[in-house]
Design an enzyme around this catalytic site. Sequence first.
Site, PDB file in Angstrom:
ATOM      1  N   CYS A  68       2.582  -7.775  -1.922  1.00  0.00           N
ATOM      2  CA  CYS A  68       1.862  -8.192  -0.715  1.00  0.00           C
ATOM      3  C   CYS A  68       2.789  -9.010   0.194  1.00  0.00           C
ATOM      4  O   CYS A  68       2.659 -10.016   0.525  1.00  0.00           O
ATOM      5  CB  CYS A  68       0.686  -9.069  -1.072  1.00  0.00           C
ATOM      6  SG  CYS A  68      -0.311  -8.373  -2.504  1.00  0.00           S
ATOM      7  N   ALA A  90       4.468  -8.211   3.419  1.00  0.00           N
ATOM      8  CA  ALA A  90       4.814  -8.376   4.889  1.00  0.00           C
ATOM      9  C   ALA A  90       3.920  -9.614   5.179  1.00  0.00           C
ATOM     10  O   ALA A  90       2.803 -10.242   4.623  1.00  0.00           O
ATOM     11  CB  ALA A  90       4.042  -7.222   5.461  1.00  0.00           C
ATOM     12  N   PRO A  91       4.332 -10.147   6.303  1.00  0.00           N
ATOM     13  CA  PRO A  91       5.436  -9.816   7.228  1.00  0.00           C
ATOM     14  C   PRO A  91       6.760 -10.119   6.710  1.00  0.00           C
ATOM     15  O   PRO A  91       7.951  -9.651   7.718  1.00  0.00           O
ATOM     16  CB  PRO A  91       5.032 -10.508   8.643  1.00  0.00           C
ATOM     17  CG  PRO A  91       4.484 -11.796   8.184  1.00  0.00           C
ATOM     18  CD  PRO A  91       3.805 -11.428   6.981  1.00  0.00           C
ATOM     19  N   GLY A  92       7.124 -10.679   5.915  1.00  0.00           N
ATOM     20  CA  GLY A  92       8.637 -10.618   5.331  1.00  0.00           C
ATOM     21  C   GLY A  92       9.332 -11.807   5.177  1.00  0.00           C
ATOM     22  O   GLY A  92      10.340 -12.168   4.963  1.00  0.00           O
ATOM     23  N   ASP A 152       3.980  -3.530   0.078  1.00  0.00           N
ATOM     24  CA  ASP A 152       2.647  -4.040   0.960  1.00  0.00           C
ATOM     25  C   ASP A 152       2.176  -2.611   1.282  1.00  0.00           C
ATOM     26  O   ASP A 152       2.858  -1.664   1.515  1.00  0.00           O
ATOM     27  CB  ASP A 152       3.304  -4.794   2.255  1.00  0.00           C
ATOM     28  CG  ASP A 152       1.924  -5.345   2.896  1.00  0.00           C
ATOM     29  OD1 ASP A 152       1.891  -6.716   2.734  1.00  0.00           O
ATOM     30  OD2 ASP A 152       1.310  -4.903   3.469  1.00  0.00           O
ATOM     31  N   ASP A 209      -0.373   0.157  -2.385  1.00  0.00           N
ATOM     32  CA  ASP A 209      -1.314  -0.606  -2.725  1.00  0.00           C
ATOM     33  C   ASP A 209      -1.140  -0.975  -4.329  1.00  0.00           C
ATOM     34  O   ASP A 209      -0.785  -0.317  -5.139  1.00  0.00           O
ATOM     35  CB  ASP A 209      -2.606  -0.112  -2.591  1.00  0.00           C
ATOM     36  CG  ASP A 209      -4.012  -0.815  -3.069  1.00  0.00           C
ATOM     37  OD1 ASP A 209      -3.589  -1.896  -3.920  1.00  0.00           O
ATOM     38  OD2 ASP A 209      -4.962  -0.489  -2.853  1.00  0.00           O
ATOM     39  N   CYS A 252      -2.762 -18.643   0.840  1.00  0.00           N
ATOM     40  CA  CYS A 252      -2.942 -19.423   2.060  1.00  0.00           C
ATOM     41  C   CYS A 252      -4.203 -19.751   2.096  1.00  0.00           C
ATOM     42  O   CYS A 252      -4.777 -19.648   3.212  1.00  0.00           O
ATOM     43  CB  CYS A 252      -2.119 -18.837   3.164  1.00  0.00           C
ATOM     44  SG  CYS A 252      -2.641 -17.250   3.842  1.00  0.00           S
TER      45      CYS A 252
END
Length: 415
Positions: free
Chosen positions: A236, A238-240, A257, A283, A352
């Site tokens: 998972c 991204a965004p990197g 991702d 996935d 998060c």
Amino acid sequence: MTPRGPDPLGTASRRAALRLLDAVLRRGESLEAALPGATRAIPGGPDRGLAHAIAAEALRRVPDLDALIDSATQHRLPDDAKARFALRIALVQVLALGTPPHAAIATVLPLVDGGPRKLVHGVFGTLMRRDATLPEVPALPPLVAERWGAAWGEAMVEAAARAIAAPPPLDLTLADGDAVAPEGGTLLPGHVRLHGAGHVPDLRGYADGGWWVQDIAASLPARLLGEGAGTVLDLCAAPGGKTCQLAAAGWQVTAVDQSQSRLARLRDNLKRNALDAEVVRADVLEWQPAAQADAVLIDAPCSATGIFRRHPDVLHRVRPAVIAELAEVQQRILARAADWVKPGGALVYATCSLERAEGEERAEAFLANDARFVPESVAMPFGETERGWLRTLPGMLADAGGCDGFFVAKFRRGL
């Protein structure tokens, strides 16, 4: 009926802001996902930015704006009434963004017709004559305050309310000590904090690479893996930001991702910073790596309530059912990815989120279900630790500008 003249200049931005608020508050969409469609009719970048700014500031202040509106109406307007939406937009411009009252109401009235138009004008005028103000510390949505109060205590709720009062500072992570970067404060090695930074591509060193935008709390999961010691799966990804951290630290990274658009940003980040990683679109609940890795980092899909300072829409659209659904997905990813860790290797799980169901509870359940792993104690200059894992909360680093809410746990697989 006498036809009205053309809409005042700036009405298009307010109309887009109305669409954004409707998408978040009525349809439960994220602000960022709704932005392209809501602003499609606006040709200029600054006008699109204004629409986003109005909507975001209104979302920071919904309870306080509604309290003002309700104080000036004989009968409470329905939550989804267009008149209430229009008044939120007009009031937040004047009371939080510094727009002159005549400009705010002139560009909002075209959004409503008939009786609501007169109502909006009357309520707005009443509040302006009262010299209405917004409180210095915003009120959180009641359901959010209740949920967080039960989980973390009232002091955390008060800290979260203070944290949402203004957009947060900008944090940069440096690839190494030689990176050309803007001057700012430093809270951890390889970190720069900027206040009022402006447009990111205009910052010193952006074109040269060597740094990327990443909240200081978001940098903690990859920091726990330290210097490169073999192969790592960044799930998972991204965004990197974490992918760049791991690659800069010398890891051989495979970043996975399923979002094409977010992977495009990841690839751009890698290219700009001259870093290497294998990028896979898949996935993680269906993908299978070719071999086990020395480490696996899971930045799991979650409610993202921990980044409410930058994305205030999460306070209004994330409900307990959504949290429960995402927590179940996280548990499945943890169970699946555990098999991809070599004996003796490390597994880092992060979200998060400020919800225990997307952090502490998932870590406990994982350990209860997989006897191959044990928790590994972590230590950072900030954050609370419980059973060795890390939790950041609103109020931490408050004097320096705060940080996002994060949960991070590190596990070690037995030999």
